[in-house]
Design a protein around this motif. Structure first.
Motif, PDB file in Angstrom:
ATOM      1  N   UNK A   1       0.728  -1.182   0.143  1.00 30.43           N
ATOM      2  CA  UNK A   1       0.040   0.027  -0.005  1.00 30.43           C
ATOM      3  C   UNK A   1       0.905   1.314   0.007  1.00 30.43           C
ATOM      4  N   UNK A   2       2.031   1.446   0.998  1.00 28.72           N
ATOM      5  CA  UNK A   2       2.801   2.319   0.648  1.00 28.72           C
ATOM      6  C   UNK A   2       3.497   2.627  -0.628  1.00 28.72           C
ATOM      7  N   UNK A   3       3.764   1.544  -1.160  1.00 29.84           N
ATOM      8  CA  UNK A   3       4.430   1.804  -2.685  1.00 29.84           C
ATOM      9  C   UNK A   3       3.215   2.164  -3.622  1.00 29.84           C
ATOM     10  N   UNK A   4       2.332   1.603  -3.593  1.00 24.54           N
ATOM     11  CA  UNK A   4       1.271   2.286  -4.414  1.00 24.54           C
ATOM     12  C   UNK A   4       1.009   3.608  -4.199  1.00 24.54           C
TER      13      UNK A   4
ATOM     14  N   UNK B   1      10.507   4.538   1.014  1.00 21.28           N
ATOM     15  CA  UNK B   1       9.653   3.563   0.499  1.00 21.28           C
ATOM     16  C   UNK B   1      10.227   2.559  -0.475  1.00 21.28           C
ATOM     17  N   UNK B   2      10.867   3.242  -1.288  1.00 20.31           N
ATOM     18  CA  UNK B   2      11.727   2.310  -2.475  1.00 20.31           C
ATOM     19  C   UNK B   2      12.652   1.531  -1.875  1.00 20.31           C
ATOM     20  N   UNK B   3      13.510   2.066  -0.854  1.00 18.91           N
ATOM     21  CA  UNK B   3      14.521   1.258  -0.181  1.00 18.91           C
ATOM     22  C   UNK B   3      13.923   0.044   0.814  1.00 18.91           C
ATOM     23  N   UNK B   4      12.844   0.199   1.211  1.00 25.79           N
ATOM     24  CA  UNK B   4      12.278  -0.872   1.564  1.00 25.79           C
ATOM     25  C   UNK B   4      11.650  -1.964   0.874  1.00 25.79           C
TER      26      UNK B   4
ATOM     27  N   UNK C   1      20.009  -3.784  -5.948  1.00 25.27           N
ATOM     28  CA  UNK C   1      20.096  -2.612  -6.799  1.00 25.27           C
ATOM     29  C   UNK C   1      19.841  -2.822  -8.293  1.00 25.27           C
ATOM     30  N   UNK C   2      19.986  -3.847  -8.717  1.00 28.47           N
ATOM     31  CA  UNK C   2      19.983  -4.231  -9.967  1.00 28.47           C
ATOM     32  C   UNK C   2      18.246  -4.309 -10.292  1.00 28.47           C
ATOM     33  N   UNK C   3      17.857  -5.208  -9.519  1.00 27.73           N
ATOM     34  CA  UNK C   3      16.048  -5.421  -9.289  1.00 27.73           C
ATOM     35  C   UNK C   3      15.462  -4.080  -9.426  1.00 27.73           C
ATOM     36  N   UNK C   4      16.117  -3.106  -8.623  1.00 25.14           N
ATOM     37  CA  UNK C   4      15.469  -1.553  -8.685  1.00 25.14           C
ATOM     38  C   UNK C   4      15.384  -1.197 -10.051  1.00 25.14           C
TER      39      UNK C   4
END
Length: 181
Positions: free
Chosen positions: A51-54, A101-104, A119-122
């Motif tokens: 929910x945070x990410x969205x 949020x992105x870090x989490x 990081x590659x997945x990011x």
């Protein structure tokens, strides 16, 4: 006003956000971005984080559409995104909250560090496809410990979105810079 350097590095993000490739961003593009992030393992397994990410992804659509929606079309172009970039220094707390949020979301094993693989997945998630990174992580990992801490990540994230200094390592946060950057 955002520089040519900023425009070049943000163009790759615009292209990544433009899921349907029509040259404009709309709410559906941000829905697609949120859906990509929802597939991240940690996000998929944690409804609160999901929910945070969205909320973060769709919140940026709200900011962007408020800045540059073209005549009620529900679409924005690259110039509108650059107008948003111009406003980001005044929105530093929001940029840092996004970094958090992105870090989490990316910290798949919840160890408080972003590894090279995470990081590659990011990068792959942002771009919606496998994206070669060459030695980007080595430039980001300034202390050479093989990972990015939350504070390191926040600085790098902020540099990517706000910096006009080509020498700052955060410019590589979302992958290698295009040759013109």
């Amino acid at each position: 006003m955002a520089s040519g350097f900023q425009r070049a590095k943000v163009q790759a993000m615009f292209d990544a956000f433009d899921a349907d490739g029509n040259g404009c961003l709309d709410e559906d593009d941000f829905e697609a971005l949120a859906a990509r992030w929802a597939r991240m393992p940690r996000v998929a397994g944690d409804p609160e984080l999901a929910q945070r990410v969205r909320s973060v992804m769709m919140g940026w659509w709200e900011h962007l559409s408020a800045v540059g929606e073209t005549a009620g079309s529900g679409r924005v172009d690259m110039d509108a995104l650059m107008a948003m970039v111009d406003r980001l220094p005044a929105m530093a707390p929001t940029v840092r909250a996004t970094a958090d949020t992105v870090f989490d979301a990316v910290d798949e094993n919840a160890d408080g560090r972003i590894s090279r693989a995470e990081h590659q997945k990011l990068i792959d998630t942002w771009h919606g496809r496998r994206t070669p990174t060459q030695h980007v992580f080595d430039r980001l990992d300034q202390d050479g410990d093989g990972s990015l801490s939350r504070p390191e990540f926040a600085v790098l994230w902020t540099q990517f979105w706000i910096s006009d200094d080509p020498a700052e390592p955060g410019n590589l946060m979302c992958g290698p810079l295009p040759p013109t950057a």
